[in-house]
Design an enzyme around this catalytic site. Structure first.
Site, PDB file in Angstrom:
ATOM      1  CD  GLU A 122      37.436 -56.177   7.410  1.00  8.26           C
ATOM      2  OE1 GLU A 122      37.910 -57.229   6.967  1.00  8.26           O
ATOM      3  OE2 GLU A 122      36.221 -55.910   7.360  1.00  8.26           O
ATOM      4  CD  GLU A 142      34.921 -59.779  10.938  1.00 12.61           C
ATOM      5  OE1 GLU A 142      34.783 -58.658  10.429  1.00 12.61           O
ATOM      6  OE2 GLU A 142      35.817 -60.031  11.797  1.00 12.61           O
TER       7      GLU A 142
END
Length: 268
Positions: A122, A142
């Site tokens: 990210e 995730e």
């Protein structure tokens, strides 16, 4: 020899798991994730990285910022236990902190080798350029924790590669190779692992040769119009173009072109 200066800011007496140095001769700042072997990014480091980017954005010695990881991996992601310990208010700021490279007006390069997972991915997606190697593996894992990316990963990725590939990466926690990332438009370049630093150096030197005023304008324009209708983007581009027409750098660029010499841009 280049003068390397250690970053100092009274708000950050001690950096948590990363270092910052400034090469004043090359007008370059290096942010290096440094928590071996996988350079895990703590909750505190996310806050600190935001402050560092803001400080470097205001530092006249710096034209280009490079984010890298020490050793074989960029980052395997965040401190998983830290998510359970952090308050909801703290967690709500995660995306804002990791978006700091995108908000920074200066070009930001991510040097990605090895694991580039979770918040490491990210953070890289928020940079302007990503240079990958054959060892690079991008992932947003995730789902394996019963969670989704929380720092802009799925949103930025969908803009770059579309919803089908993003669902494959996010919903299946699929890893993406450096070559795939380059083919899909995630990575700006792919190089041999041993050539990563050389490729980063070359890109820094290339970017420094342009007008800093035109660079800042281009970055903001492209960021601001990423989700704008085409007509709006064209209108804003025209306004930015007309403003740059009055700059000293544009005048210098035109003169240098006709005089067949390298321009000497000053950022005004």
């Amino acid at each position: 020899m280049p003068e390397h200066v250690t970053f100092q800011d009274p708000r950050l007496p001690e950096l948590d798991g990363f270092t910052v140095t400034i090469d004043t001769e090359r007008q370059r700042a290096d942010i290096t994730l440094d928590r071996p072997p996988y350079n895990i990014v703590s909750m505190l480091a996310r806050d600190q990285l935001r402050l560092v980017f803001e400080a470097l954005d205001e530092d006249d010695r710096v034209r280009i910022i490079v984010v890298a990881g020490k050793g074989e991996h960029f980052s395997s992601g965040g401190n998983i236990k830290g998510f359970l310990e952090a308050s909801p208010e703290h967690v709500s700021h995660l995306a804002w902190n990791i978006a700091a490279p995108a908000r920074c007006s200066k070009p930001v390069i991510a040097a990605n080798r090895g694991f580039c997972f979770g918040v490491g991915f990210e953070l890289s997606l928020a940079c302007d350029f990503r240079i990958a190697t054959e060892t690079t593996r991008y992932a947003l894992p995730e789902q394996k924790l019963g969670q989704i990316p929380g720092s802009g990963g799925s949103a930025r990725l969908q803009k770059m590669v579309g919803v089908t590939r993003t669902k494959n990466i996010v919903m299946r926690s699929k890893r993406v190779t450096g070559q795939e990332a380059y083919d899909w438009g995630i990575a700006s370049e792919i190089v041999a692992d041993a050539d990563l630093e050389k490729a980063v150096d070359a890109l820094v030197e290339e970017l420094i040769g342009f007008s800093p005023l035109a660079q800042r304008t281009a970055k903001k324009l492209l960021n601001d119009t990423d989700d704008a209708p085409l007509s709006t983007a064209i209108e804003l581009e025209g306004h930015c173009y007309s403003r740059l027409r009055t700059s000293e750098d544009f005048r210098e660029g035109v003169l240098a072109f006709h005089e067949k010499r390298a321009p000497a841009f000053v950022g005004r």
